[in-house]
Scaffold this motif. Structure first.
Motif, short mmCIF file in Angstrom:
data_model
loop_
_atom_site.label_atom_id
_atom_site.label_comp_id
_atom_site.label_asym_id
_atom_site.label_seq_id
_atom_site.Cartn_x
_atom_site.Cartn_y
_atom_site.Cartn_z
N LEU A 211 0.83 -1.20 0.00
CA LEU A 211 0.00 0.00 0.00
C LEU A 211 0.86 1.26 0.00
O LEU A 211 0.56 2.23 -0.70
CB LEU A 211 -0.92 -0.02 1.22
CG LEU A 211 -1.90 1.14 1.37
CD1 LEU A 211 -2.95 1.10 0.27
CD2 LEU A 211 -2.56 1.12 2.74
N LYS A 212 1.95 1.24 0.75
CA LYS A 212 2.83 2.40 0.86
C LYS A 212 3.72 2.55 -0.36
O LYS A 212 3.85 3.64 -0.95
CB LYS A 212 3.67 2.29 2.13
CG LYS A 212 4.70 3.39 2.32
CD LYS A 212 4.05 4.74 2.50
CE LYS A 212 5.10 5.82 2.75
NZ LYS A 212 4.49 7.17 2.84
N VAL A 213 4.38 1.46 -0.76
CA VAL A 213 5.37 1.53 -1.82
C VAL A 213 4.73 1.69 -3.19
O VAL A 213 5.19 2.48 -4.02
CB VAL A 213 6.26 0.26 -1.78
CG1 VAL A 213 7.17 0.19 -2.99
CG2 VAL A 213 7.09 0.24 -0.51
N MET A 219 -1.55 2.81 6.13
CA MET A 219 -2.56 1.89 6.63
C MET A 219 -3.46 2.57 7.65
O MET A 219 -4.68 2.31 7.69
CB MET A 219 -1.89 0.65 7.24
CG MET A 219 -2.85 -0.42 7.72
SD MET A 219 -3.82 -1.15 6.36
CE MET A 219 -2.54 -2.09 5.53
N GLU A 220 -2.92 3.47 8.49
CA GLU A 220 -3.73 4.15 9.51
C GLU A 220 -4.80 5.03 8.86
O GLU A 220 -5.95 5.08 9.32
CB GLU A 220 -2.82 4.99 10.42
CG GLU A 220 -2.00 4.18 11.40
CD GLU A 220 -0.81 3.51 10.75
OE1 GLU A 220 -0.20 2.62 11.38
OE2 GLU A 220 -0.49 3.88 9.60
N GLU A 221 -4.45 5.71 7.77
CA GLU A 221 -5.42 6.55 7.07
C GLU A 221 -6.51 5.71 6.41
O GLU A 221 -7.67 6.11 6.36
CB GLU A 221 -4.70 7.40 6.04
CG GLU A 221 -3.70 8.39 6.64
CD GLU A 221 -2.97 9.17 5.56
OE1 GLU A 221 -3.24 8.91 4.36
OE2 GLU A 221 -2.13 10.01 5.91
N VAL A 222 -6.12 4.55 5.91
CA VAL A 222 -7.11 3.67 5.27
C VAL A 222 -8.10 3.14 6.31
O VAL A 222 -9.30 3.03 6.05
CB VAL A 222 -6.39 2.52 4.55
CG1 VAL A 222 -7.40 1.48 4.05
CG2 VAL A 222 -5.58 3.05 3.38
N LYS A 224 -9.11 4.62 9.02
CA LYS A 224 -10.01 5.70 9.44
C LYS A 224 -11.07 6.00 8.37
O LYS A 224 -12.19 6.38 8.70
CB LYS A 224 -9.21 6.96 9.74
CG LYS A 224 -8.30 6.83 10.95
CD LYS A 224 -7.49 8.10 11.14
CE LYS A 224 -6.52 7.96 12.32
NZ LYS A 224 -5.68 9.18 12.50
N ASN A 225 -10.72 5.82 7.11
CA ASN A 225 -11.64 6.12 6.01
C ASN A 225 -12.52 4.90 5.73
O ASN A 225 -12.07 3.91 5.15
CB ASN A 225 -10.84 6.51 4.77
CG ASN A 225 -11.73 6.99 3.64
OD1 ASN A 225 -12.95 7.16 3.81
ND2 ASN A 225 -11.13 7.20 2.48
N LYS A 226 -13.77 4.96 6.16
CA LYS A 226 -14.69 3.84 5.95
C LYS A 226 -15.12 3.70 4.49
O LYS A 226 -15.61 2.64 4.09
CB LYS A 226 -15.91 4.00 6.84
CG LYS A 226 -15.59 3.93 8.33
CD LYS A 226 -16.86 4.04 9.15
CE LYS A 226 -16.54 3.96 10.64
NZ LYS A 226 -17.77 4.06 11.48
N ASN A 227 -14.98 4.78 3.71
CA ASN A 227 -15.34 4.75 2.30
C ASN A 227 -14.11 4.57 1.40
O ASN A 227 -14.16 4.95 0.22
CB ASN A 227 -16.07 6.05 1.93
CG ASN A 227 -17.37 6.22 2.68
OD1 ASN A 227 -18.09 5.25 2.94
ND2 ASN A 227 -17.68 7.45 3.07
N TRP A 228 -13.07 3.99 1.92
CA TRP A 228 -11.84 3.82 1.13
C TRP A 228 -12.08 2.83 -0.01
O TRP A 228 -12.71 1.79 0.16
CB TRP A 228 -10.72 3.30 2.02
CG TRP A 228 -9.43 3.10 1.28
CD1 TRP A 228 -8.50 4.04 0.96
CD2 TRP A 228 -8.95 1.85 0.75
NE1 TRP A 228 -7.46 3.48 0.27
CE2 TRP A 228 -7.70 2.12 0.13
CE3 TRP A 228 -9.42 0.55 0.74
CZ2 TRP A 228 -6.95 1.15 -0.50
CZ3 TRP A 228 -8.67 -0.42 0.12
CH2 TRP A 228 -7.45 -0.13 -0.49
N MET A 229 -11.58 3.21 -1.18
CA MET A 229 -11.71 2.36 -2.37
C MET A 229 -10.32 1.96 -2.85
O MET A 229 -9.37 2.75 -2.80
CB MET A 229 -12.45 3.11 -3.49
CG MET A 229 -13.90 3.43 -3.14
SD MET A 229 -14.71 4.41 -4.42
CE MET A 229 -14.61 3.27 -5.79
N CYS A 230 -10.22 0.75 -3.32
CA CYS A 230 -8.94 0.23 -3.78
C CYS A 230 -8.56 0.86 -5.12
O CYS A 230 -9.43 1.37 -5.85
CB CYS A 230 -9.00 -1.29 -3.91
SG CYS A 230 -10.17 -1.88 -5.15
N PRO A 231 -7.30 0.85 -5.49
CA PRO A 231 -6.89 1.41 -6.79
C PRO A 231 -7.57 0.73 -7.97
O PRO A 231 -7.79 1.37 -9.00
CB PRO A 231 -5.38 1.17 -6.81
CG PRO A 231 -4.99 1.06 -5.38
CD PRO A 231 -6.14 0.43 -4.68
#
Length: 287
Positions: A211-213, A219-222, A224-231
């Motif tokens: 996720l980082k590279v 990961m912490e921001e992901v 917290k974001n309940k509406n996070w969408m994958c690339p």
């Protein structure tokens, strides 16, 4: 005309070789032997045509079956009644015998029984898996092998580990509060893997390091974001222009060669991640 009728050097040499070979064959007696063999062969052909072969007349069809008895097994011979040559296999209903049918349960009862059997089988499988995972000796051993770095993890486990979409490794995470990787609870999610709010599929599962590279996210921001969408979903929905999933599987579908280890090249050029580098390249190609 004189020039055309004259023989060439090749023809003269060929005639000389033919005459030389004929003289050699005559000296060895080969021509005489060949003549004798041809005479013997012609005499045999003439004798064969004069006396045709004696062929037996064809035997009438069915003669053998009339002369010899049929070969049948002892079981069929014992079951065949006297005077009959074959046995007819018939059901009890056609033979006049009474048939008793078993009473079937109603349709609703069948569906309930099937559902209960399936639920019982699922419970048994789940109990077996839990017994396999939650082992008093296995879990502490996994805890000792887990590394402290919050990367991809250092322990591969085919049961507890969840496969990352990019690196495709089923490694246990190193998150402190992860009950799945820490305590062996299959019912709990892995805190070291992402989950897409849109597709909820394997395409949205990424480990902390990938996720980082590869995409420049934490990961912490992901979490917290309940509406996070994958690339992968962002690419399909077109939310962020020129933003693509740079896993080898998705790049091959776009007919783009996999990047390999491109993070060092991206950071040398000042990009945050490999996805930002590819996004800039696609922009240049478009314009």
């Amino acid at each position: 005309m004189g020039m055309l009728s004259a023989k060439s050097d090749y023809e003269c040499l060929r005639d000389a070789r033919i005459s030389e070979n004929m003289a050699r064959m005559e000296m060895l007696g080969l021509l005489r032997c060949a003549g004798e063999l041809s005479d013997i062969a012609s005499s045999h052909r003439a004798a064969g045509s004069a006396t045709p072969r004696n062929r037996k007349p064809p035997r009438p069809r069915g003669a053998m079956s009339m002369m010899t008895p049929l070969r049948r097994s002892s079981r069929l011979a014992a079951a065949t009644p006297t005077g009959s040559t074959s046995t007819n296999r018939r059901s009890a209903r056609l033979n006049g015998q009474s048939v008793q049918h078993k009473a079937l349960p109603p349709k609703g009862a069948l569906s309930k029984l099937a559902a209960a059997a399936a639920e019982e089988a699922d419970d048994d499988d789940e109990e077996e898996n839990l017994e396999l995972v939650v082992d008093k000796k296995r879990v502490p051993a996994l805890q000792e092998r887990r590394c402290d770095s919050k990367g991809r993890g250092g322990v591969y486990d085919s049961v507890l580990g969840i496969c990352c979409h990019f690196c495709r490794q089923k490694k246990l995470c190193s998150e402190e509060d992860c009950k799945r990787c820490g305590k062996g609870d299959l019912k709990q999610p892995c805190l070291g893997k992402t989950e897409c709010s849109s597709c909820h599929s394997s395409n949205g599962i990424l480990c902390r390091a990938c996720l980082k590279v590869r995409y420049g996210e934490e990961m912490e921001e992901v979490r917290k974001n309940k509406n996070w969408m994958c690339p992968h979903c962002i690419e399909e929905k077109g939310i962020k222009k020129f933003w693509i999933c740079n896993s080898s599987l998705c790049l091959k579908k776009r007919k783009i060669p996999p990047t390999g280890i491109a993070i060092y090249n991206a950071r040398e050029q000042g990009y945050e991640s490999v996805a930002h580098l590819l996004m800039d390249r696609l922009k240049r190609q478009a314009f």
